[in-house]
Enzyme design. Structure first.
Site, PDB file in Angstrom:
ATOM      1  N   LYS A   9      -2.341  -4.286   5.244  1.00 47.26           N
ATOM      2  CA  LYS A   9      -1.858  -4.511   6.601  1.00 47.26           C
ATOM      3  C   LYS A   9      -1.368  -5.946   6.769  1.00 47.26           C
ATOM      4  O   LYS A   9      -1.910  -6.868   6.171  1.00 47.26           O
ATOM      5  CB  LYS A   9      -2.990  -4.227   7.579  1.00 47.26           C
ATOM      6  CG  LYS A   9      -2.604  -4.338   9.046  1.00 47.26           C
ATOM      7  CD  LYS A   9      -3.815  -4.185   9.935  1.00 47.26           C
ATOM      8  CE  LYS A   9      -3.421  -4.315  11.400  1.00 47.26           C
ATOM      9  NZ  LYS A   9      -2.797  -5.612  11.703  1.00 47.26           N
ATOM     10  N   LYS A  14      -2.895 -10.709   2.361  1.00 38.23           N
ATOM     11  CA  LYS A  14      -2.328 -10.096   1.152  1.00 38.23           C
ATOM     12  C   LYS A  14      -1.505 -11.087   0.322  1.00 38.23           C
ATOM     13  O   LYS A  14      -1.711 -11.226  -0.895  1.00 38.23           O
ATOM     14  CB  LYS A  14      -1.487  -8.893   1.580  1.00 38.23           C
ATOM     15  CG  LYS A  14      -0.721  -8.172   0.495  1.00 38.23           C
ATOM     16  CD  LYS A  14      -0.046  -6.942   1.059  1.00 38.23           C
ATOM     17  CE  LYS A  14       0.683  -7.211   2.363  1.00 38.23           C
ATOM     18  NZ  LYS A  14       1.747  -8.239   2.272  1.00 38.23           N
ATOM     19  N   LYS A  40       9.722 -10.692   6.133  1.00 38.78           N
ATOM     20  CA  LYS A  40       9.519 -12.107   6.450  1.00 38.78           C
ATOM     21  C   LYS A  40       9.875 -13.019   5.283  1.00 38.78           C
ATOM     22  O   LYS A  40      10.112 -14.213   5.472  1.00 38.78           O
ATOM     23  CB  LYS A  40       8.067 -12.363   6.857  1.00 38.78           C
ATOM     24  CG  LYS A  40       7.634 -11.651   8.129  1.00 38.78           C
ATOM     25  CD  LYS A  40       6.335 -12.219   8.681  1.00 38.78           C
ATOM     26  CE  LYS A  40       5.211 -12.253   7.672  1.00 38.78           C
ATOM     27  NZ  LYS A  40       4.777 -10.922   7.202  1.00 38.78           N
ATOM     28  N   ASP A 127       1.803  -1.866   6.719  1.00 39.26           N
ATOM     29  CA  ASP A 127       1.658  -1.291   8.059  1.00 39.26           C
ATOM     30  C   ASP A 127       2.379   0.049   8.167  1.00 39.26           C
ATOM     31  O   ASP A 127       1.994   0.913   8.953  1.00 39.26           O
ATOM     32  CB  ASP A 127       2.221  -2.261   9.109  1.00 39.26           C
ATOM     33  CG  ASP A 127       1.366  -3.508   9.236  1.00 39.26           C
ATOM     34  OD1 ASP A 127       0.602  -3.601  10.199  1.00 39.26           O
ATOM     35  OD2 ASP A 127       1.451  -4.371   8.350  1.00 39.26           O
TER      36      ASP A 127
END
Length: 253
Positions: A9, A14, A40, A127
């Site tokens: 998530k 991570k 990102k 996600d």
């Protein structure tokens, strides 16, 4: 070449974990490539001391067929080969498109033959597990999938969705679930809840990471913890995790 996809998530730690595992594996003498599979495009920023790696999707949109391998690659801490897939402007396109473009272009331009990595790490946002985000686990790119989670309910829920996706693909010869990584947030019944999740999917917790302030301090210096605090207990936790992941993938260091 061992190919590992790490899912989790957003906000679960991570990218920090993958970058420190990459650094640990490189310390052990392995040539490591880390591919950030998140719009990102900040997976490798600690390995590159805060310098953003140009996103493959942006480069391709500008250069098209003139795109070269050197345009996409940066060499980070201790020789880790860094790539960022990137993604479209929010609200203007499929977020998984960057992953698809990046993996296709790396393969087309012969990145794995040129750089000859011993280990490829895909750092994938978990996600959602559809489209481009599922490509590392289903496109023949990864051999094993590891899922990072804490004991927080939303992290557990996301981890279960990812594990379910891997399970649905297992009969097609795609990547297998290597196990869960517990990144502690020190919430009630944390280890018990993650153990229950592991049991549900007939897997194990392959490593546990402490909730350490040193990780944040290293990030403030725009470096991995292994570079900032190589003698720390937290650095040793990352090294133990790296060796365990490598062993599960069929190799020993």
């Amino acid at each position: 070449m061992i190919r590992i996809a790490v899912y989790g998530k957003g906000g679960i730690g991570k990218s920090t974990t993958v970058s420190n595992v990459a650094a640990a594996l490189s310390e052990m003498g392995l040539k490591v490539m880390q591919i950030g599979c998140d719009p990102k495009a900040d997976s490798t920023i600690l390995l590159c001391h805060g310098e953003a790696v140009p996103a493959v999707l942006d480069l391709y949109n500008r250069k098209k067929q003139a795109l070269k391998l050197d345009d996409m690659i940066r060499i980070g801490y201790n020789g880790v080969i860094c790539v960022e897939a990137g993604g479209p402007t929010p609200g203007l396109g499929c977020a998984g498109r960057g992953i698809i473009t990046a993996l296709e272009k790396l393969k087309e331009l012969g990145a794995y033959d040129v750089y000859k990595p011993d280990v490829v790490l895909y750092d994938v946002l978990g996600d959602v597990v559809c489209g481009g985000f599922s490509m590392p686990m289903r496109g023949g790119y990864a051999d094993k999938v590891f899922i990072i989670t804490s004991g927080e309910n939303m992290a557990i829920h996301a981890a279960a969705n990812i594990a379910m996706a891997v399970d649905n693909f297992k009969n097609r010869g795609y990547a297998e679930l290597g196990g869960l990584i517990l990144n502690r947030r020190d919430v009630p019944r944390e280890e018990e809840k993650v153990e229950e999740l592991a049991a549900d999917f007939q897997t194990t917790i392959v490593g546990t990471l402490s909730h350490s302030e040193q990780v944040i301090l290293a990030e403030e210096q725009k470096k991995t913890l292994l570079e900032c605090y190589p003698e720390s207990e937290m650095a040793e936790e990352y090294r133990v995790l790296a060796r365990q992941i490598y062993r599960i993938c069929g190799e020993e260091i």
